[in-house]
Design a protein around this motif. Sequence first.
Motif, mmCIF file in Angstrom:
data_model
loop_
_atom_site.group_PDB
_atom_site.id
_atom_site.type_symbol
_atom_site.label_atom_id
_atom_site.label_comp_id
_atom_site.label_asym_id
_atom_site.label_seq_id
_atom_site.Cartn_x
_atom_site.Cartn_y
_atom_site.Cartn_z
ATOM 1 N N ARG A 56 16.060 -45.278 11.777
ATOM 2 C CA ARG A 56 16.628 -46.621 11.537
ATOM 3 C C ARG A 56 16.695 -46.998 10.059
ATOM 4 N N GLU A 57 15.739 -46.497 9.251
ATOM 5 C CA GLU A 57 15.739 -46.866 7.824
ATOM 6 C C GLU A 57 16.904 -46.175 7.111
ATOM 7 N N ASN A 66 -2.104 -36.591 13.687
ATOM 8 C CA ASN A 66 -2.372 -35.234 14.174
ATOM 9 C C ASN A 66 -1.807 -35.037 15.575
ATOM 10 N N ARG A 100 0.683 -39.474 3.239
ATOM 11 C CA ARG A 100 1.754 -39.426 4.236
ATOM 12 C C ARG A 100 3.111 -39.069 3.602
ATOM 13 N N GLY A 144 7.726 -44.465 17.506
ATOM 14 C CA GLY A 144 6.541 -45.234 17.189
ATOM 15 C C GLY A 144 6.123 -46.288 18.202
ATOM 16 N N ASP A 182 -4.335 -55.225 4.310
ATOM 17 C CA ASP A 182 -4.318 -54.085 3.392
ATOM 18 C C ASP A 182 -4.151 -54.541 1.947
ATOM 19 N N ARG A 237 -5.892 -56.576 10.576
ATOM 20 C CA ARG A 237 -6.285 -55.840 9.374
ATOM 21 C C ARG A 237 -5.425 -56.292 8.191
ATOM 22 N N ARG A 266 12.004 -47.816 21.561
ATOM 23 C CA ARG A 266 13.140 -48.268 22.389
ATOM 24 C C ARG A 266 13.451 -47.250 23.490
ATOM 25 N N GLY A 282 9.580 -40.214 11.635
ATOM 26 C CA GLY A 282 8.194 -40.233 11.143
ATOM 27 C C GLY A 282 7.662 -38.799 11.188
ATOM 28 N N GLY A 331 -8.731 -42.674 14.745
ATOM 29 C CA GLY A 331 -8.893 -41.327 15.276
ATOM 30 C C GLY A 331 -7.918 -40.390 14.602
ATOM 31 N N ASP A 332 -6.925 -39.922 15.373
ATOM 32 C CA ASP A 332 -6.062 -38.906 14.790
ATOM 33 C C ASP A 332 -4.602 -39.041 15.210
HETATM 34 C C1 LIG Z 1 -2.954 -48.950 8.848
HETATM 35 C C2 LIG Z 1 -2.832 -47.627 9.558
HETATM 36 C C3 LIG Z 1 -3.625 -46.571 9.137
HETATM 37 C C4 LIG Z 1 -3.551 -45.326 9.794
HETATM 38 N N1 LIG Z 1 -4.370 -44.319 9.384
HETATM 39 C C5 LIG Z 1 -4.333 -43.127 10.024
HETATM 40 C C6 LIG Z 1 -5.167 -42.041 9.624
HETATM 41 O O1 LIG Z 1 -5.955 -42.150 8.689
HETATM 42 N N2 LIG Z 1 -5.068 -40.860 10.311
HETATM 43 C C7 LIG Z 1 -4.192 -40.703 11.340
HETATM 44 O O2 LIG Z 1 -4.128 -39.614 11.924
HETATM 45 N N3 LIG Z 1 -3.379 -41.693 11.732
HETATM 46 C C8 LIG Z 1 -3.426 -42.892 11.111
HETATM 47 N N4 LIG Z 1 -2.622 -43.909 11.521
HETATM 48 C C9 LIG Z 1 -1.749 -43.677 12.682
HETATM 49 C C10 LIG Z 1 -0.494 -42.905 12.289
HETATM 50 O O3 LIG Z 1 0.143 -43.586 11.235
HETATM 51 C C11 LIG Z 1 0.464 -42.778 13.478
HETATM 52 O O4 LIG Z 1 -0.243 -42.331 14.600
HETATM 53 C C12 LIG Z 1 1.598 -41.786 13.162
HETATM 54 O O5 LIG Z 1 2.366 -42.245 12.073
HETATM 55 C C13 LIG Z 1 2.513 -41.604 14.372
HETATM 56 O O6 LIG Z 1 3.635 -40.844 14.007
HETATM 57 P P1 LIG Z 1 5.003 -40.993 14.797
HETATM 58 O O7 LIG Z 1 5.952 -40.047 14.152
HETATM 59 O O8 LIG Z 1 4.764 -40.909 16.254
HETATM 60 O O9 LIG Z 1 5.462 -42.512 14.574
HETATM 61 P P2 LIG Z 1 5.751 -43.319 13.223
HETATM 62 O O10 LIG Z 1 5.044 -42.756 12.067
HETATM 63 O O11 LIG Z 1 5.516 -44.760 13.570
HETATM 64 O O12 LIG Z 1 7.306 -43.085 12.987
HETATM 65 C C14 LIG Z 1 8.275 -43.691 13.811
HETATM 66 C C15 LIG Z 1 9.628 -43.603 13.118
HETATM 67 O O13 LIG Z 1 10.624 -44.110 14.019
HETATM 68 C C16 LIG Z 1 11.482 -44.994 13.314
HETATM 69 N N5 LIG Z 1 12.027 -45.937 14.302
HETATM 70 C C17 LIG Z 1 11.363 -46.926 14.957
HETATM 71 N N6 LIG Z 1 12.189 -47.540 15.820
HETATM 72 C C18 LIG Z 1 13.391 -46.925 15.710
HETATM 73 C C19 LIG Z 1 14.650 -47.128 16.363
HETATM 74 N N7 LIG Z 1 14.832 -48.098 17.275
HETATM 75 N N8 LIG Z 1 15.682 -46.299 16.029
HETATM 76 C C20 LIG Z 1 15.510 -45.303 15.094
HETATM 77 N N9 LIG Z 1 14.339 -45.100 14.437
HETATM 78 C C21 LIG Z 1 13.299 -45.896 14.759
HETATM 79 C C22 LIG Z 1 10.568 -45.659 12.264
HETATM 80 O O14 LIG Z 1 11.311 -46.207 11.191
HETATM 81 C C23 LIG Z 1 9.703 -44.464 11.858
HETATM 82 O O15 LIG Z 1 10.302 -43.712 10.829
HETATM 83 C C24 LIG Z 1 -2.653 -45.150 10.882
HETATM 84 C C25 LIG Z 1 -1.832 -46.212 11.296
HETATM 85 C C26 LIG Z 1 -1.930 -47.445 10.657
HETATM 86 C C27 LIG Z 1 -1.065 -48.598 11.124
#
Ligand SMILES: Cc1cc2nc3c(=O)[nH]c(=O)nc-3n(C[C@H](O)[C@H](O)[C@H](O)COP(=O)(O)OP(=O)(O)OC[C@H]3O[C@@H](n4cnc5c(N)ncnc54)[C@H](O)[C@@H]3O)c2cc1C
Length: 383
Positions: A39-40, A316, A111, A164, A187, A185, A168, A17, A312-313
């Motif tokens: 994973r994807e 970020n 995104r 995320g 969408d 929610r 795990r 992500g 929130g963020d």
């Molecule tokens: C509806 C919605 C709206 C949002 N709007 C906002 C916004 O406007 N502004 C904002 O700042 N934030 C927003 N967020 C929050 C934001 O999306 C997340 O905080 C952010 O994506 C976190 O990034 P990350 O890289 O930590 O995790 P993620 O984006 O969740 O990425 C995790 C990655 O890990 C992978 N993964 C998961 N499990 C495994 C596994 N076991 N093995 C290998 N890969 C795995 C997933 O496929 C994914 O690619 C929103 C969230 C939602 C649900």
Amino acid sequence: MVDMASKEQRIAIIGGGPGGLMLALILQKKGIRSTVYEREISDTNALRGGSLDIHEDSGQLALREAGLLEQFRSIARYEGQDMRLFDKHGKLFINNVADDNMPGSRPEIDRGILCELLLNAIEPGRIRYGYKLIEALPSDDGKHELHFENGHTDIADLVIGADGAFSRVRPLLTDAVAEYTGISRIDLSIDTEVHPELAAFNSRGSMFGLGDHKAISGQLNGDGRIRVGLSFRAERDWLDYCGIPFGQPEEARRQLLTYFDDWAEPLKNYIRCADGDVTARRIYTLPIVLRWVSKPGVTLIGDAAHLAPPAGDGVNLAMRDAAELALSIDHHSGELDKAIEAYEHNMYTYSSESARMSYDNIQLMLSDDAVTKIKNLLEKFLV
Ligand SMILES: Cc1cc2nc3c(=O)[nH]c(=O)nc-3n(C[C@H](O)[C@H](O)[C@H](O)COP(=O)(O)OP(=O)(O)OC[C@H]3O[C@@H](n4cnc5c(N)ncnc54)[C@H](O)[C@@H]3O)c2cc1C
């Protein structure tokens, strides 16, 4: 800062992500190799959520470290900072229009585009798709054995959970799990070429309609579609027993309209004019001040470390964590455990403040007289 020892250390980032990709890229900039396991089977970031506002003191700070700030600024949508707030009768409470001559500090980007920017800068072969982590087993020497669903195993000197909400990797550090917030929610999405009147009503950024402990939000994305969110206070199982057939979009939209019977027509149009899928989700959060005892060879970033409601963020913070951790690894050249401890200490402070704010904001949006409370809150930031 990079010596031979740190060059040879195997750093595994679980999750591709925004957090995981940013971490891999900043490490690469510092001459430190890592591997992202996602994973994807290919990049799906464009499918997982819409436009994101990227803040100067966190997301943009990370983009600067990644060498992408100028490129980001050239494609970011500064006009996306427009914001309108209505009550359920369609009365306008806030109409914030971004000033084209004074670019604000929180421009928007989709995104998918943000992640594409990161992916294009990461060396080929650094990301392995189709690698879903099943578990990471610690060994006596501080390393971890990684087991993937595809049967592959690997050894890492440092494993970073960037995976995320339902990480795990997190169970290696804490028993905390993501819990339901009491908010669900739904969408939807609207094509503004077909409905220009809604684009005009919405503004170039975000629209919020609040009332009766419910919310309709609309967010214009770079592809010309408005992403719509209908938020409800609801029991955890409500999405299962409410009877709305989410797999039949037309009928689902008809039933959803009945929840907003006495709302103003332009707000109801956010449901009427939608096309395509209707997606339902529960909103989860981790405990607001989540800390753990630092352990050798493992840490967390982003939602895996501090999932909070999307008010929130989150993105970020995920990118800021990535920058803070990469810089700490570089600074502590080779001494990974010291690097992790320093990063975690720092991260707890800024992430808990932000998680509290996200939690409070989303509860406020669905509270009694929400529109007045949100107006008062936003006016402090918009002045
Ligand atoms: C509806 C919605 C709206 C949002 N709007 C906002 C916004 O406007 N502004 C904002 O700042 N934030 C927003 N967020 C929050 C934001 O999306 C997340 O905080 C952010 O994506 C976190 O990034 P990350 O890289 O930590 O995790 P993620 O984006 O969740 O990425 C995790 C990655 O890990 C992978 N993964 C998961 N499990 C495994 C596994 N076991 N093995 C290998 N890969 C795995 C997933 O496929 C994914 O690619 C929103 C969230 C939602 C649900």
